[in-house]
Design an enzyme around this catalytic site. Structure first.
Site, PDB file in Angstrom:
ATOM      1  N   ARG A 281       9.096  11.744 -19.766  1.00 52.86           N
ATOM      2  CA  ARG A 281       8.958  12.837 -20.737  1.00 52.86           C
ATOM      3  C   ARG A 281       7.683  13.634 -20.476  1.00 52.86           C
ATOM      4  O   ARG A 281       7.518  14.735 -20.967  1.00 52.86           O
ATOM      5  CB  ARG A 281       8.886  12.320 -22.190  1.00 52.86           C
ATOM      6  CG  ARG A 281      10.100  11.614 -22.742  1.00 52.86           C
ATOM      7  CD  ARG A 281      11.364  12.332 -22.500  1.00 52.86           C
ATOM      8  NE  ARG A 281      11.993  11.839 -21.284  1.00 52.86           N
ATOM      9  CZ  ARG A 281      12.957  12.471 -20.639  1.00 52.86           C
ATOM     10  NH1 ARG A 281      13.415  13.608 -21.085  1.00 52.86           N
ATOM     11  NH2 ARG A 281      13.461  11.974 -19.530  1.00 52.86           N
TER      12      ARG A 281
ATOM     13  N   GLN B 207      18.923   6.932 -16.978  1.00 55.79           N
ATOM     14  CA  GLN B 207      18.520   7.223 -18.355  1.00 55.79           C
ATOM     15  C   GLN B 207      19.558   6.759 -19.365  1.00 55.79           C
ATOM     16  O   GLN B 207      19.604   7.254 -20.487  1.00 55.79           O
ATOM     17  CB  GLN B 207      18.278   8.720 -18.519  1.00 55.79           C
ATOM     18  CG  GLN B 207      17.092   9.207 -17.699  1.00 55.79           C
ATOM     19  CD  GLN B 207      16.790  10.667 -17.961  1.00 55.79           C
ATOM     20  OE1 GLN B 207      16.420  11.043 -19.056  1.00 55.79           O
ATOM     21  NE2 GLN B 207      16.973  11.491 -16.949  1.00 55.79           N
TER      22      GLN B 207
ATOM     23  N   ASP C 210      27.703  16.615 -21.342  1.00 54.07           N
ATOM     24  CA  ASP C 210      26.281  16.392 -21.083  1.00 54.07           C
ATOM     25  C   ASP C 210      25.961  14.912 -21.328  1.00 54.07           C
ATOM     26  O   ASP C 210      26.675  14.246 -22.072  1.00 54.07           O
ATOM     27  CB  ASP C 210      25.471  17.273 -22.032  1.00 54.07           C
ATOM     28  CG  ASP C 210      24.011  17.344 -21.621  1.00 54.07           C
ATOM     29  OD1 ASP C 210      23.694  16.889 -20.505  1.00 54.07           O
ATOM     30  OD2 ASP C 210      23.211  17.867 -22.410  1.00 54.07           O
ATOM     31  N   GLU C 211      24.903  14.407 -20.741  1.00 50.62           N
ATOM     32  CA  GLU C 211      24.477  13.014 -20.938  1.00 50.62           C
ATOM     33  C   GLU C 211      25.652  12.051 -20.758  1.00 50.62           C
ATOM     34  O   GLU C 211      25.890  11.175 -21.585  1.00 50.62           O
ATOM     35  CB  GLU C 211      23.869  12.817 -22.337  1.00 50.62           C
ATOM     36  CG  GLU C 211      22.774  13.798 -22.710  1.00 50.62           C
ATOM     37  CD  GLU C 211      21.413  13.410 -22.172  1.00 50.62           C
ATOM     38  OE1 GLU C 211      21.348  12.541 -21.271  1.00 50.62           O
ATOM     39  OE2 GLU C 211      20.414  13.995 -22.628  1.00 50.62           O
TER      40      GLU C 211
ATOM     41  N   LYS D  45      18.722  19.754 -15.456  1.00 49.71           N
ATOM     42  CA  LYS D  45      20.110  19.437 -15.755  1.00 49.71           C
ATOM     43  C   LYS D  45      20.679  20.365 -16.822  1.00 49.71           C
ATOM     44  O   LYS D  45      21.766  20.917 -16.653  1.00 49.71           O
ATOM     45  CB  LYS D  45      20.121  17.978 -16.223  1.00 49.71           C
ATOM     46  CG  LYS D  45      21.175  17.563 -17.161  1.00 49.71           C
ATOM     47  CD  LYS D  45      20.990  16.090 -17.486  1.00 49.71           C
ATOM     48  CE  LYS D  45      19.997  15.869 -18.634  1.00 49.71           C
ATOM     49  NZ  LYS D  45      20.604  16.063 -19.945  1.00 49.71           N
ATOM     50  N   THR D  46      19.937  20.553 -17.896  1.00 46.62           N
ATOM     51  CA  THR D  46      20.423  21.425 -18.969  1.00 46.62           C
ATOM     52  C   THR D  46      20.556  22.858 -18.462  1.00 46.62           C
ATOM     53  O   THR D  46      21.500  23.566 -18.808  1.00 46.62           O
ATOM     54  CB  THR D  46      19.456  21.389 -20.158  1.00 46.62           C
ATOM     55  OG1 THR D  46      19.176  20.026 -20.454  1.00 46.62           O
ATOM     56  CG2 THR D  46      20.065  22.041 -21.371  1.00 46.62           C
TER      57      THR D  46
END
Length: 753
Positions: free
Chosen positions: A613, A255, A224-225, A32-33
């Site tokens: 993670r 998330q 973002d997020e 995603k980043t």
DNA sequence: GCGTAACCTGTTTTT
DNA sequence: CAGGTTACGC
């Protein structure tokens, strides 16, 4: 474009389709980043968009910094002019420029949670309300929740639903507390965290010219997020993007873990309504984790009802099962984790930085810390009390704040009697009351104290006023660093700490010096376009401890540490081996989150975040008894562990003996640096599956020249035997992996000769 | 106003 | 357990 080569089809779509509103639903570990950074890079490089016209919003300073660096790699220094940062820092900057339009000075103070709560506490007292019913914590959350939904105090007091809620919780006066609180913040020229968003929205509502200016400037807006945005953040962003409509939000509903702060999945649904032209992209391939981890995480999250359908999958190797370890106590849990890390380092040739220990609450870090120290494993704790929240730092910052903004009531309360000058809480209250009675500023009262308070106290206050005036003169003539050192000395704070020769006192003294260094660095940094003391204060108010704190500077070259943090702060990060400790009912899920289905589902998403993670290995730990609030309590294993499909779980039974031998042994640093140098990257991902008939031999008679087999490294020959403390170690030359040093208490070896 | 000792209480995550 | 608050003697 060469940089598009490293993207898959779905990712490329997300990068190159820059026009119009788009939403990228990105599963955990799906890059995603990467998509977001390349999208910005693509705008600048291929579409020739001026970085000045791009706004990119993230949740942490760390994420912003990282993204800026990654963009710079592709586009070079052009990235300088990008507006990129957290919602709070970007809008604080905007408000600073436009503060006058709202009646605020541009050097307004930012109140942190502590300041806000202490202000609320005094308001509750002044209104003669019972602070056992009006608990500052609860009141704060209530007001914060209102501001996050953009409900002003006026709207609050006219809202029958909110009124009914407050009456049923026996807090009918809440709206007047809200009103007083807003008034006091304004009079103190202060904004709290929520005001930074609330007032930005207010600014846009009241001054359409300002809104217009920014709307036209920001041709491209990226978030973002997105799953973590609350209503105020979403509203502001939507307004900013409504002219060009080139808005791109990236997020993953699975998330979303900040509902307690007002984040709402509703925003994702609203987004579809607000921008009907919306294109949705899905990134579902996970590049981070093994199949077992991805599948196990999926088996957990599908217990949630509230979710957007998607299938996260991976083509990575199957990988190892998830280990589940039970300990008797929380201390033993720490020992087991430390032992396992030690073992894994030996057997898999991993470094400290490949490990993370994640937990639900910050207080759980203690037991972990102690055992890691015993095993001489380097670690770093994130979270808890950040540098800028320590008492001595907040003290000096309060001085600086007051010198910059003499309206700052909370700063004044902190410093007026520090160090002790004989002005007790009673006198302070009288000063504040006098100021509100005469409707003048507190600073005015202090300057003319003789007119308001008689007696010997007035002399002490007058002296204080003289001191502050001298500081203000200094601040006008000198730069931030010189002013701060002058104040540190002149106030007597530095002297007081210097006199304290206890270990803590020494630490505090060093911390103060550290802060002065940080200010010096800020002043000298050519990238900062404004280096005034006021600018520095605004910056530090929004710094959290995931960003580099001055502490980091000391151990710059020692980055090989195990990471300890809460699951919340681990979002966006990845580690080879993740330990998830305290997997017990009432702790995780937290007992506070058991009351509603929505709360429990948020906890489950948190568990999902923790699992995803990990790249290669997960170890879940739980203890049978644990100290909580000073009492020993028995703990049931967490329901979440049962939600994982059992075919991905391996229950590890450890005898207590394996955790004993390391005590009293001090491992030399040499051993660990050897390990690092042999840690060839080529071998860092080893997926050797031990044969089912592999039975470790008794190694007490092992000697040089013997042929041995290791579950991961296969066959090899012992080159040398030695001791590390009281533990025997063997240097083995493996046929395929070269020389490794193994500690025999931990390594599993089969002797063939 | 200051310092000390006994008492009380909360008990989650963060910009 | 830890941090804050109250009561009391100086």
């Amino acid at each position: 474009m060469d940089y598009l080569d490293c993207l898959n089809t779905a990712q490329t779509e997300g990068v190159i389709n820059t026009q119009g509103p788009s939403m990228i639903i990105a599963g955990a570990g799906s890059g995603k980043t990467r998509v977001l950074t390349y999208r910005i890079a693509h705008l600048i490089k291929a579409k020739q968009v001026d970085p000045f016209n791009i706004l990119s919003l993230t949740f942490t300073n760390k994420a912003a910094k990282e993204m800026r660096q990654r963009i710079e790699l592709v586009v070079g220094t052009d990235a300088r002019n990008l507006w990129m940062g957290t919602f709070h820092s970007v809008f604080a900057r905007m408000l600073r420029a436009e503060a006058g339009k709202l009646g605020y000075p541009s050097n307004f103070t930012i109140y942190d949670t502590e300041d806000s709560k202490s202000l609320l506490k005094s308001i509750i007292k002044e209104l003669h309300l019972d602070d056992k019913i009006y608990k500052p914590n609860v009141v704060y959350n209530r007001i914060s929740g209102a501001k996050n939904r953009l409900i002003s105090w006026k709207e609050y007091s006219n809202n029958p639903v909110l009124k009914a809620e407050d009456e049923s919780s026996l807090k009918p006066q809440l709206s007047s507390i809200y009103q007083t609180y807003v008034d006091r913040c304004f009079k103190a020229s202060a904004m709290d965290f929520d005001d930074l968003l609330f007032n930005t929205d207010l600014l846009f509502k009241k001054h359409t010219d300002v809104l217009n200016k920014y709307q036209h400037r920001f041709q491209y807006v990226l978030v973002d997020e997105f799953q973590d945005t609350n209503i105020s953040q979403y509203t502001i962003t939507k307004k900013l993007a409504s002219v060009h409509e080139n808005i791109c939000v990236v997020g993953d509903d699975a998330q979303s873990i900040y509902a307690f702060r007002g984040a709402s999945i509703q925003n994702i649904l609203n987004f579809e309504k607000d921008f009907p032209e919306l294109t949705i992209y899905r990134l579902e391939q996970n590049y981070r984790s093994t199949q077992n981890i991805v599948n196990a995480a999926n088996s957990v999250i599908c217990n949630n009802q509230a979710q957007i359908k998607k299938t996260v999958w991976t083509s990575n190797p199957t990988g190892e099962l998830i280990d589940m370890i039970k300990a008797e106590t929380d201390n033993e849990e720490g020992k087991l984790v430390a032992t396992t890390i030690f073992e894994q380092k030996m057997n898999n040739q991993l470094a400290n930085k490949d490990f993370a220990i994640l937990y639900r609450t910050n207080s759980q870090s203690r037991a972990m810390e102690e055992s890691l120290r015993k095993f001489n494993i380097r670690y770093k704790i994130y979270g808890g009390l950040s540098f800028y929240q320590r008492r001595e730092i907040k003290d000096i910052l309060a001085y600086l704040r007051f010198v910059i903004n003499t309206q700052d009531e909370q700063a004044l309360k902190r410093i007026i009697n520090l160090p002790k000058r004989g002005i007790g809480p009673g006198s302070v209250q009288k000063i504040i009351v006098a100021a509100y009675d005469h409707d003048i500023s507190i600073w005015k009262v202090i300057q003319n104290i003789g007119q308001f308070l008689p007696g010997r106290i007035s002399q002490a206050v007058a002296n204080f006023a003289i001191m502050i005036k001298s500081f203000r003169i200094e601040a006008e003539r000198r730069d931030a660093f010189e002013t701060a050192s002058f104040i540190a000395k002149g106030s007597g704070l530095l002297k007081g700490l210097y006199k304290d020769k206890t270990i803590e006192g020494l630490n505090r003294y060093e911390n103060l010096q550290e802060l002065l260094n940080a200010i010096k660095e800020f002043v000298d940094n050519p990238e900062n376009d404004e280096t005034s003391l006021g600018a520095f204060l605004q910056e530090v108010a929004l710094i959290s401890d995931l960003d580099n704190q001055p502490d980091d500077e000391k151990n710059k070259d020692d980055n090989d540490t195990v990471t300890l943090m809460t699951i919340h702060s681990a979002k966006g990060l990845e580690f080879k081996h993740v330990f998830l400790v305290g997997m017990e009912e009432d702790l995780f899920p937290s007992q506070m989150m058991l009351s509603s289905r929505a709360d429990l589902e948020e906890e489950r998403r948190l568990f999902y975040v923790a699992l995803t993670r990990a790249q290669e290995k997960i170890t879940l730990c739980h203890a049978a008894t644990r100290y909580r609030f000073g009492r020993l309590k028995t703990c049931e294993p967490s329901r979440f562990m049962e939600e994982i499909d059992p075919k991905y779980i391996n229950v590890v039974r450890r005898s207590r003996k394996t955790i004993q031998p390391v005590q009293n042994v001090i491992y030399s640093k040499r051993l660990f640096s050897n390990l690092q140098s042999t840690n060839n990257k080529k071998f860092s991902r080893i997926n050797h599956i031990p044969s089912p008939d592999f039975e470790p031999s008794d190694t007490s008679n092992l000697s040089e020249g013997m042929k041995v087999e290791h579950p991961k490294f296969g066959f090899g020959k012992v080159v040398e035997m030695d001791f590390e403390g009281s533990i025997r170690k063997a240097k083995v030359n493996f046929n395929n992996f070269g020389e490794k040093t193994l500690l025999l208490s931990f390594a599993k070896l089969k002797i063939h000769e």
